[in-house]
Each structure stands twice: as structure tokens, then as C-alpha cells.
Design a protein around this motif. Structure first.
Motif, PDB file in Angstrom:
ATOM      1  N   GLY A  81      -5.177  -2.268   3.284  1.00  0.00           N
ATOM      2  CA  GLY A  81      -4.605  -3.442   2.643  1.00  0.00           C
ATOM      3  C   GLY A  81      -3.290  -3.868   3.277  1.00  0.00           C
ATOM      4  O   GLY A  81      -2.926  -5.037   3.243  1.00  0.00           O
ATOM      5  N   SER A  82      -2.574  -2.899   3.842  1.00  0.00           N
ATOM      6  CA  SER A  82      -1.277  -3.237   4.424  1.00  0.00           C
ATOM      7  C   SER A  82      -1.394  -3.867   5.805  1.00  0.00           C
ATOM      8  O   SER A  82      -0.496  -4.566   6.245  1.00  0.00           O
ATOM      9  CB  SER A  82      -0.402  -1.978   4.541  1.00  0.00           C
ATOM     10  N   LEU A 115     -12.447  -5.158  -7.360  1.00  0.00           N
ATOM     11  CA  LEU A 115     -12.580  -5.609  -8.747  1.00  0.00           C
ATOM     12  C   LEU A 115     -13.978  -5.300  -9.278  1.00  0.00           C
ATOM     13  O   LEU A 115     -14.146  -4.870 -10.420  1.00  0.00           O
ATOM     14  CB  LEU A 115     -12.300  -7.109  -8.862  1.00  0.00           C
ATOM     15  N   PHE A 116     -14.986  -5.503  -8.418  1.00  0.00           N
ATOM     16  CA  PHE A 116     -16.345  -5.190  -8.866  1.00  0.00           C
ATOM     17  C   PHE A 116     -16.586  -3.680  -8.915  1.00  0.00           C
ATOM     18  O   PHE A 116     -17.464  -3.219  -9.634  1.00  0.00           O
ATOM     19  CB  PHE A 116     -17.394  -5.924  -8.027  1.00  0.00           C
ATOM     20  N   THR A 117     -15.793  -2.912  -8.153  1.00  0.00           N
ATOM     21  CA  THR A 117     -15.842  -1.460  -8.305  1.00  0.00           C
ATOM     22  C   THR A 117     -15.410  -1.083  -9.714  1.00  0.00           C
ATOM     23  O   THR A 117     -16.063  -0.297 -10.399  1.00  0.00           O
ATOM     24  CB  THR A 117     -14.893  -0.779  -7.297  1.00  0.00           C
ATOM     25  N   ALA A 174      -5.974  -4.941  -7.603  1.00  0.00           N
ATOM     26  CA  ALA A 174      -7.387  -4.551  -7.669  1.00  0.00           C
ATOM     27  C   ALA A 174      -7.576  -3.089  -7.279  1.00  0.00           C
ATOM     28  O   ALA A 174      -8.363  -2.361  -7.893  1.00  0.00           O
ATOM     29  CB  ALA A 174      -8.223  -5.455  -6.761  1.00  0.00           C
ATOM     30  N   LEU A 175      -6.805  -2.659  -6.266  1.00  0.00           N
ATOM     31  CA  LEU A 175      -6.894  -1.266  -5.816  1.00  0.00           C
ATOM     32  C   LEU A 175      -6.471  -0.314  -6.935  1.00  0.00           C
ATOM     33  O   LEU A 175      -7.109   0.709  -7.186  1.00  0.00           O
ATOM     34  CB  LEU A 175      -6.018  -1.064  -4.577  1.00  0.00           C
ATOM     35  N   THR A 176      -5.376  -0.690  -7.620  1.00  0.00           N
ATOM     36  CA  THR A 176      -4.904   0.137  -8.734  1.00  0.00           C
ATOM     37  C   THR A 176      -5.980   0.223  -9.821  1.00  0.00           C
ATOM     38  O   THR A 176      -6.275   1.307 -10.345  1.00  0.00           O
ATOM     39  CB  THR A 176      -3.622  -0.478  -9.336  1.00  0.00           C
ATOM     40  N   LEU A 177      -6.564  -0.930 -10.155  1.00  0.00           N
ATOM     41  CA  LEU A 177      -7.611  -0.940 -11.178  1.00  0.00           C
ATOM     42  C   LEU A 177      -8.786  -0.047 -10.774  1.00  0.00           C
ATOM     43  O   LEU A 177      -9.280   0.754 -11.570  1.00  0.00           O
ATOM     44  CB  LEU A 177      -8.136  -2.361 -11.395  1.00  0.00           C
ATOM     45  N   ALA A 178      -9.217  -0.193  -9.514  1.00  0.00           N
ATOM     46  CA  ALA A 178     -10.365   0.599  -9.044  1.00  0.00           C
ATOM     47  C   ALA A 178     -10.050   2.090  -9.123  1.00  0.00           C
ATOM     48  O   ALA A 178     -10.897   2.892  -9.549  1.00  0.00           O
ATOM     49  CB  ALA A 178     -10.732   0.206  -7.619  1.00  0.00           C
ATOM     50  N   ALA A 179      -8.810   2.455  -8.739  1.00  0.00           N
ATOM     51  CA  ALA A 179      -8.417   3.866  -8.794  1.00  0.00           C
ATOM     52  C   ALA A 179      -8.434   4.361 -10.235  1.00  0.00           C
ATOM     53  O   ALA A 179      -8.930   5.456 -10.531  1.00  0.00           O
ATOM     54  CB  ALA A 179      -7.025   4.047  -8.183  1.00  0.00           C
TER      55      ALA A 179
END
Lengths: 347, 241
Positions: A28-29, A44-46, A172-177
Motif C-alpha cells: 500500500g505504501s 473491503l470484500f475480505t 480497509a487493511l485495518t478492517l480486513a486484519a
């Protein structure tokens, strides 16, 4: 049937999870905007796939109408933010609460009157379609014209959950984690045990004192609330929401394709499945456009689903785990395993 | 001695067909009672009425003096009555240990406590060595034992066993008999539905005989097998020992 949750030891699993998300953070970076926005949708779909996975893969309750909860989350955020300038954080919480409640009521009504299994799944489609049509004819929420968020200024504002593409990627990455870790934790807690018991055999679980009626309502409610949070962020990422795009059948399918392709009932399945399916969907869409064949993406989607179900009925992730296990085992053990299989066949 | 479980005038009819007809009996605590009878006698129906899986048309089931005949199975279990199923029902995606843990969550939410209890249950039926096996790797006698371990994890005061010995070889059945005797010695009350007479004679202190849904005899095993009505129900009219 292989055992789904106990393949590898705890520290290894958590280590693998941290590593995967660290790599995703690095990606992402450094990546360009196109890849980042694509991966944002994947993540997000994850998360939403994980909510669906919790409900079917562990709780044994099938929903084909998760778009209902996704839409409720998106509209909660959008209405509060666009019409009243209230921060999306409140919208996310409210959306999760409303979706959780609606999920619970739907489950209560359904199981109270013995509507189970595939009939419950049909009920979820009906509820989602009903909501889509209702929102389409409701002027207050913009009807079919939908609702538009203010164009982002580019500066990051965590309090208002606004920022550039990279900002949303990390949201989104935080949510997936959280989704992956949360599912893992729930499945290791007593809830995981009683839900899997209820999934495998309702009557046998009840005979062992599992209050399946209330546990079904609980798992559906939690799943609905999670889907709503994912939907709220998805709306923000897309910048606009319409009943057909956020509550349509295709959202319900997008939510379930990750866990089905990746591996039902596994912690990593939805991530692996979304990684495989969603970029393919986009690529095929672009390819179809360039050849002037609309709908090529849907055909590709269908083909992948059929191939995976045909060749890897457990999904991609369990197959990877099996392969890894096979490489890890010393030859001696492998041979004795083979013998076991042969004996089983002979018996 | 007051009865742990009392069945009073229990009747169940399925659309006119009377499967259990006016059956009464009582279970003394710490004893093994067997419910026997030829095929179709109504044993399993009677069993399901006690376990809460079916509601009776008429009659009462009292557990420690409380009426439970309209109570759903999960509540019956939480009150202290555990059951097994005639057809074994392991949870297929879970290990032997995990299967045995589920019952413990009826009284605890701690995974650690449940695991300890599950080991204890497996130990008491001789399955502790296979705790980490998958259930589809178990032999039939082991699966029957797992059913019992699952039930024991709920910490029951009354254990209902539906044909645990069906389909077992005599040596395997002898193992089950040993386990049952040990459980009864530890104070557990057991109601056994059984087909195999020889085993019943060995373990049960009281036998209740059903025939065409009605109770035709009750008493000590040795007395019951001498009863001409029992012989007739099993072997047909005209046969006398």
C-alpha cells in the motif's frame, strides 16, 4: 474432510497473519493509485466476506442477501454525513447497530416459524431485494439517483474519515486484519465450538445443551453488523451510493465469492478468495470493454467459481495448507500416511 | 428412596397410532434401569419423550419432582439429563476432543475448563488416547463411546443411552458394560434402551418391558425373563420356558 481450523499451531498462524498484513501494508505504501484502489476493494470484500464466512462457515447459516446489510451500513453513513454533516464514525456504529438488529429480527422470525436452511437463504434474498426497491423509490435518500459524498479535498481527516486513496487503503487493511483476527478469536472461543457443533448437527448440538435458537440469532446479528461496517466504508470509497450498486444481488454475490473461492470456514479463505476473484473480475471487465463484449467479467466470474468448486471444493486456502503440510512432513511420515490411505481404501 | 425421574401415564400417539400407551415407571438414583422390548415396542419413542425431543400426548415426566414433558431438549440437558443417539452423530469437522468439549459449554464458557472436562469424559470411556484423532478415524465401538463422552461432558445426573450396544461384537459390548458399571458406581443414574437381552441381564438392576407401546412387566432382570408375558412378546404365543 480435513480439519479446518487446527491445521497449524497457534503461534505459526498468528505469525503468518502478521506477515501477510505487513506485506500488504508495504504494498500500500509503494503501489500506484490503480492498484491501491483495486486492493482497497479486495480488502473491503475480505472483511465483508469474513462476516459471511462467520455466518455460514462457522455458524452454518446461509445468506444470499448480505447486500441488505452492506446497503444499510452504506446508507447510514451517507445519510448522516451528506444530509447532516455528521462524522462517518457515528454512521458506521449506527449502521452496524441497525443491521445487527434487522439481522436478529429476520433470524428470529424465520427460525421461530421453522424457516431454515435454504428457505432462510431465500428469505435473505427477498429482504435484500425488498430493501433495494424501497430505497430506489424513497426520495429522502435520493431514490434511484442515489447519494453523493462531497469530493475529497485530498487532505487526511481521521475524525471525518476522509482522505486520499492511500488513506482508504489503510482503513480497509485495518478492517480486513480485524476481520481475520476476529474470526480466528471467535472460532477459538466457546462460541466457535458451539457454532460449529450447531452447524454440523442441530439436533445433536441441542441434545448437548447448545441453545441453537439464540446462537443462530447471535451469529447472524454479528455477521450483519460486520457487513454494515464494510458497506459504510465501501460507500465512502466509491464516493456515491445507489440502491442498485450497493444493495443489488451482485453485492451479495461479491461478498460470498471470497470465502467460497478461498475456503469456507477458514480465517484466511476470504482474503485469498477476494485476492483471486476481484482483480480477475476487474481485468476481465476491462478486457471485455476493449473487445466490445460486455459481460465477459460475469462469464469469467462464473467460470472461476465452477472451476474452483470442481477442482478445489474446499477452496484455495485449504489446498495450500495441505500442500504446505505435505512438504513439511518428513518422508517417513508421508509414507505411513500413504499406507493409511491405502488401508482405508482396502477396508 | 425418592425417584430421580418419574414417568407417569405417558402416552404418545402419532396421528392415531399409539406408540407409547399409558406407561409409568420410576428411576432410582445411582442405578441402571433398562427399557427393553421387541422391535416397534415404543422404546425409542419413550426415550425421546424423556429426553425432550418429543412431547407426549398425555402424561407426565418428572425430573427431581419438576415436570419436563414440554421442555425443549437443550433445557432438559441443562437440567441434568444427557442423552446419546442410536445412530452416532459426531460433529465431522471437529476432533474427538473438540466433540467432547461441546457438552461442557452447557455449564461453562471457559475453553480451558471445557477441555479439562472433555479429557475427563474421554478418560472415563477409555478414549483419552484418541483425543486428537478425527472422528472419521474412529471404529464403531469408539464412536459409540464418543457419544457417551459427549453426553458425560454436560455433567449429567441422569444419562439416557439409546442402544449403545447395537452393532457391537460381544467383546466390545463387554467393554461398554464395564464402563457403565463404573459410571453407576460413581453415582450416575442410567436409563438404557436396549435390544440385546444378555447385556441387560448383566448391568441393569431394574428392567421395564414394553410391548405394543404398553408396559407389560417391571422388575429384577431374573424375574422379568421368567414372566410368561415377556416370553410371549419376544418369542410368540405358545412358547413357555
Amino acid at each position: 474432510m480435513q480439519k479446518k481450523f487446527d491445521q497449524t499451531s497457534d503461534p505459526k498462524r498468528w505469525g503468518a497473519g502478521v506477515l501477510v498484513f505487513a506485506i500488504l501494508a508495504m504494498v500500500g505504501s509503494i503501489s500506484n493509485a490503480y492498484i491501491i484502489s483495486l486492493l482497497t476493494v479486495v480488502l473491503l470484500f475480505t472483511f465483508m466476506g469474513q462476516s459471511w464466512n462467520l455466518m455460514l462457515g462457522i455458524g452454518g447459516q446461509l445468506s444470499i442477501g448480505h447486500a441488505l446489510f452492506v446497503g444499510i451500513g452504506a446508507y447510514s453513513v451517507a445519510i448522516l454525513n451528506i444530509k447532516y454533516g455528521i462524522t462517518p464514525w457515528i454512521g458506521l456504529i449506527l449502521g452496524a447497530a441497525i443491521a445487527g438488529l434487522i439481522g436478529a429480527v429476520l433470524a428470529w422470525l424465520s427460525f421461530r416459524f421453522e424457516v431454515r436452511g435454504i428457505y432462510f437463504a431465500l428469505l435473505t434474498i427477498a429482504a435484500a431485494e425488498f430493501a433495494r426497491i424501497m430505497f430506489g423509490g424513497w426520495d429522502y435518500v435520493g431514490g434511484m439517483q442515489g447519494l453523493f459524498f462531497q469530493a475529497p479535498t485530498g487532505s487526511m481527516d481521521i475524525a471525518m474519515l476522509r482522505g486520499d486513496t492511500r488513506f482508504y487503503y489503510f482503513v480497509a487493511l485495518t478492517l480486513a486484519a480485524i476481520g481475520v483476527a476476529g474470526t480466528e478469536m471467535i472460532s477459538r472461543s466457546y462460541l466457535g465450538y458451539v457454532w460449529r457443533a450447531m452447524r454440523d448437527d442441530d439436533d445433536a448440538a441441542r441434545a448437548l445443551g447448545v441453545q441453537t435458537f439464540r446462537h443462530k440469532i447471535l451469529v447472524i446479528s454479528i455477521s450483519a453488523a460486520m457487513a454494515a461496517i464494510g458497506g459504510g466504508v465501501l460507500g465512502l470509497v466509491q464516493g456515491a451510493i445507489f440502491p442498485d450498486s450497493i444493495m443489488g444481488m451482485s453485492i451479495s454475490v461479491d461478498v460470498l465469492i471470497g470465502p467460497v473461492v478461498g475456503g469456507l470456514g477458514t480465517a484466511f479463505g476470504p482474503l485469498v478468495g477476494s485476492m483471486a476473484a476481484i482483480p480477475l473480475h476487474h481485468a476481465m471487465g476491462a478486457l471485455g470493454d476493449s473487445f466490445g463484449i460486455p459481460g465477459l467479467n460475469s462469464i469469467a466470474y462464473g467460470a472461476v467459481l465452477i472451476l474452483v468448486v470442481w477442482f478445489l471444493p474446499d477452496g484455495i486456502w485449504p489446498a495450500v495448507v495441505r500442500l504446505y503440510g505435505a512438504i513439511q512432513l518428513p518422508a517417513r511420515v508421508r509414507i505411513s500416511k500413504l499406507r493409511e490411505v491405502e488401508n482405508d481404501r482396502a477396508a | 428412596m425418592t425417584a430421580l425421574l418419574e414417568v407417569k401415564n405417558l402416552t404418545k400417539s402419532f396421528q392415531g397410532l399409539v406408540a407409547v400407551n399409558d406407561v409409568s415407571f420410576a428411576l432410582a438414583p445411582g442405578r441402571i434401569t433398562a427399557l427393553i422390548g421387541p422391535n416397534g415396542a415404543g422404546k425409542t419413542t419413550c426415550f425421546n419423550l424423556v429426553a425432550g425431543a418429543l412431547s407426549p400426548t398425555r402424561g407426565q415426566v418428572l425430573f427431581e419432582g419438576r415436570s419436563i414433558e414440554r421442555t425443549p431438549p437443550e433445557t432438559v440437558c441443562r437440567m441434568g439429563i444427557a442423552r446419546t443417539f442410536q445412530i452416532v452423530r459426531p460433529m465431522k469437522d471437529m476432533s474427538v476432543l473438540e466433540n467432547a468439549m461441546v457438552g461442557a459449554f452447557s455449564w461453562t464458557t471457559s475453553v480451558k475448563e471445557a477441555r479439562a472436562k472433555a479429557y475427563e469424559s474421554l478418560e472415563s470411556v477409555g478414549l483419552a488416547g484418541k483425543a486428537n484423532a478425527r472422528t472419521d478415524q474412529l471404529t464403531l465401538p469408539d464412536r459409540k463411546m464418543l457419544e457417551m463422552a459427549k453426553a458425560l461432558s454436560t455433567r449429567p445426573r441422569l444419562l439416557l443411552l439409546d442402544e449403545v450396544m447395537a452393532g457391537l461384537r460381544p467383546t466390545e459390548a463387554a467393554g461398554v458394560v464395564g464402563v457403565l458399571q463404573k459410571l453407576a458406581e460413581s453415582g450416575l443414574t442410567i436409563l438404557l434402551v436396549e435390544h440385546v437381552m444378555r447385556i441387560v441381564m448383566e448391568v441393569a438392576s431394574t428392567v421395564v418391558v414394553l410391548h405394543h407401546g404398553a408396559k407389560i412387566a417391571e422388575g429384577k432382570p431374573s424375574d422379568v425373563v421368567a414372566d410368561p408375558r415377556v416370553l410371549e412378546s419376544y418369542l410368540g404365543a405358545g412358547f413357555h420356558a
